[in-house]
Design an enzyme around this catalytic site. Structure first.
Site, PDB file in Angstrom:
ATOM      1  N   THR A 238     -37.514  -5.025  -2.602  1.00 37.32           N
ATOM      2  CA  THR A 238     -38.492  -5.345  -1.808  1.00 37.32           C
ATOM      3  C   THR A 238     -38.546  -6.859  -1.406  1.00 37.32           C
ATOM      4  O   THR A 238     -39.662  -7.420  -0.868  1.00 37.32           O
ATOM      5  CB  THR A 238     -40.032  -5.134  -2.168  1.00 37.32           C
ATOM      6  OG1 THR A 238     -40.151  -5.327  -3.556  1.00 37.32           O
ATOM      7  CG2 THR A 238     -40.114  -3.482  -2.192  1.00 37.32           C
ATOM      8  N   ARG A 240     -35.470  -9.599  -0.634  1.00 40.78           N
ATOM      9  CA  ARG A 240     -34.859  -9.947   0.409  1.00 40.78           C
ATOM     10  C   ARG A 240     -33.394  -9.290   0.263  1.00 40.78           C
ATOM     11  O   ARG A 240     -32.879  -8.939  -0.696  1.00 40.78           O
ATOM     12  CB  ARG A 240     -34.507 -11.145   0.572  1.00 40.78           C
ATOM     13  CG  ARG A 240     -35.715 -11.980   1.095  1.00 40.78           C
ATOM     14  CD  ARG A 240     -35.928 -11.987   2.538  1.00 40.78           C
ATOM     15  NE  ARG A 240     -37.138 -12.926   2.997  1.00 40.78           N
ATOM     16  CZ  ARG A 240     -38.431 -12.335   3.057  1.00 40.78           C
ATOM     17  NH1 ARG A 240     -38.909 -11.323   2.801  1.00 40.78           N
ATOM     18  NH2 ARG A 240     -39.201 -13.298   3.731  1.00 40.78           N
ATOM     19  N   GLU A 269     -31.254  -7.767   9.030  1.00 39.80           N
ATOM     20  CA  GLU A 269     -32.210  -6.890   9.661  1.00 39.80           C
ATOM     21  C   GLU A 269     -32.389  -7.491  11.244  1.00 39.80           C
ATOM     22  O   GLU A 269     -32.135  -8.492  11.780  1.00 39.80           O
ATOM     23  CB  GLU A 269     -33.804  -7.100   9.184  1.00 39.80           C
ATOM     24  CG  GLU A 269     -33.760  -6.671   7.535  1.00 39.80           C
ATOM     25  CD  GLU A 269     -34.856  -7.059   6.908  1.00 39.80           C
ATOM     26  OE1 GLU A 269     -35.720  -7.766   7.542  1.00 39.80           O
ATOM     27  OE2 GLU A 269     -34.953  -6.957   5.670  1.00 39.80           O
ATOM     28  N   HIS A 287     -38.802  -3.110   6.458  1.00 43.64           N
ATOM     29  CA  HIS A 287     -39.658  -4.510   5.854  1.00 43.64           C
ATOM     30  C   HIS A 287     -40.978  -4.475   6.331  1.00 43.64           C
ATOM     31  O   HIS A 287     -41.542  -5.178   7.001  1.00 43.64           O
ATOM     32  CB  HIS A 287     -38.621  -5.581   6.720  1.00 43.64           C
ATOM     33  CG  HIS A 287     -39.011  -6.982   5.930  1.00 43.64           C
ATOM     34  ND1 HIS A 287     -37.979  -8.006   5.817  1.00 43.64           N
ATOM     35  CD2 HIS A 287     -40.043  -7.295   5.367  1.00 43.64           C
ATOM     36  CE1 HIS A 287     -38.449  -8.971   5.326  1.00 43.64           C
ATOM     37  NE2 HIS A 287     -39.747  -8.736   4.749  1.00 43.64           N
ATOM     38  N   SER A 290     -45.593  -6.024   3.386  1.00 45.33           N
ATOM     39  CA  SER A 290     -46.767  -6.707   3.378  1.00 45.33           C
ATOM     40  C   SER A 290     -47.666  -6.278   4.629  1.00 45.33           C
ATOM     41  O   SER A 290     -48.698  -6.663   5.105  1.00 45.33           O
ATOM     42  CB  SER A 290     -46.729  -8.183   3.616  1.00 45.33           C
ATOM     43  OG  SER A 290     -45.818  -8.481   4.647  1.00 45.33           O
TER      44      SER A 290
HETATM   45  C1  DGY Z   1     -42.799 -12.174   3.354  1.00 47.24           C
HETATM   46  O1  DGY Z   1     -43.975 -12.921   3.443  1.00 47.24           O
HETATM   47  O2  DGY Z   1     -41.855 -12.992   3.007  1.00 47.24           O
HETATM   48  C2  DGY Z   1     -42.546 -10.910   4.024  1.00 47.24           C
HETATM   49  O3  DGY Z   1     -41.258 -10.656   3.490  1.00 47.24           O
HETATM   50  C3  DGY Z   1     -42.614 -10.867   5.322  1.00 47.24           C
HETATM   51  O4  DGY Z   1     -42.080 -11.807   5.952  1.00 47.24           O
END
Ligand code: DGY
Length: 321
Positions: A238, A240, A269, A287, A290
């Site tokens: 989760t 990158r 992506e 993705h 959040s």
């Molecule tokens: C973040 O806040 O880094 C999430 O991956 C969404 O951009």
């Protein structure tokens, strides 16, 4: 009355966040939620004192160099800042902020979902039910991996990693982690610290990645490190996509060394490595770590708290450059 500062807003935000922007600033909103290319972004930033981008807007050194002189700050709507060349921003004297903390719980939920989804073959099951391929039940049908009682390795025991550990304890998981430094005992709980990734990996039935994408962490989970995971392990990401070597991960799943993989983030992506689509035992999300209503508003408010501080001439709470 002084004129309100102009802010270029990269993407469409939650109504409550846009309302706050309109109350306190002269925002250039993006009601169609179009992804601006670099030239558009630079042109739209003319006269703005700040840009409020998401991770979808790539602020490379070349783009930053061409930003209008009016721009003093890049107030990110994200915790990750790998889309911004921080050195170039610093060199141009720009203040850069991010939105930590507020998305940790939502992201931890998704990490747990990925573990469960990958381990219990959720995508395969969903495809069977929807596609009409579900014909029978037998003791050998759709057998997956149990999460309860297994060993979970966490790479990067920061805010999200710690929440994942707390939630995983509800599954009676034994927590192992690797971090630059061991946590204080009250933060670590009973988690076991491993000073190197190489030491951690053999102890992981599940591995969850929570380290930022930096030049140092690019391709962190490479072929050699993946081979250190026990056979049948499950990897979830989760953080990158950049922290994983795609070809090595795909080979590890295809060869059966890993039982499954759960990914919410990918390299490049949304044009991901097409081989991921062929993996039956891949459980994927686009993705959305959040992406809860609550977190989207909290991220916007956190970004605007940072912007307010910059406008007041203060050091913003979440300054990263
Ligand atoms: C973040 O806040 O880094 C999430 O991956 C969404 O951009």
């Amino acid at each position: 009355m002084a004129e309100k500062p102009v802010v270029l807003v990269g993407r469409k935000l939650a109504p409550a966040v846009e309302a706050r922007l309109e109350r306190d600033y002269a925002p250039r909103l993006n009601p169609d939620d179009r992804l601006y290319d670099s030239d558009e972004l630079i042109a739209l930033a003319e006269g703005a004192m700040a840009i409020l981008p998401c991770h979808t807007e790539h602020l490379s050194a070349a783009v930053i160099a061409r930003l209008p002189e009016s721009v003093r700050a890049i107030v990110n709507y994200s915790v990750g800042v790998d889309h911004v060349d921080l050195e170039a921003a610093k060199a141009k004297g720009l203040v850069v902020t991010n939105t930590p903390d507020v998305l940790s719980a939502a992201t931890a939920e998704i990490a747990l979902l990925l573990m469960l989804g990958a381990a219990r073959r959720a995508s395969e099951g969903d495809r069977l039910v929807r596609g009409g391929g579900w014909r029978d039940w037998s003791p050998s049908f759709m057998v997956g991996t149990q999460m309860t009682g297994k060993r979970l390795g966490i790479v990067g025991m920061g805010r999200v990693g710690q929440l994942v550990a707390r939630r995983a304890r509800a599954f009676e998981m034994e927590i192992h982690y690797h971090n630059r430094r061991p946590l204080a005992p009250e933060q670590a709980g009973h988690a076991t610290y491993h000073a190197s990734l190489e030491d951690l990996l053999p102890h992981c039935d599940f591995l969850s990645l929570h380290c930022p994408a930096t030049p140092e962490s690019r391709g962190l989970m490479n072929r050699a490190r993946l081979s250190l995971l026990p056979p049948g392990a499950i990897l979830v990401n989760t953080a990158r996509g950049a922290v994983v070597d795609d070809e090595a991960l795909i080979d590890a799943v295809e060869s059966g060394h890993l039982a499954a993989v759960g990914l919410d983030v990918f390299n490049n992506e949304p044009d991901i490595n097409p081989k991921y689509r062929e993996l039956q035992n891949g459980f994927y999300l686009p993705h959305i770590g959040s992406a809860t209503r609550e977190t989207r508003i909290a991220m916007g408010n956190r970004a605007l708290d940072n912007l307010d501080a910059i406008v007041r001439g203060e050091v913003p709470r979440d300054r990263v450059a």
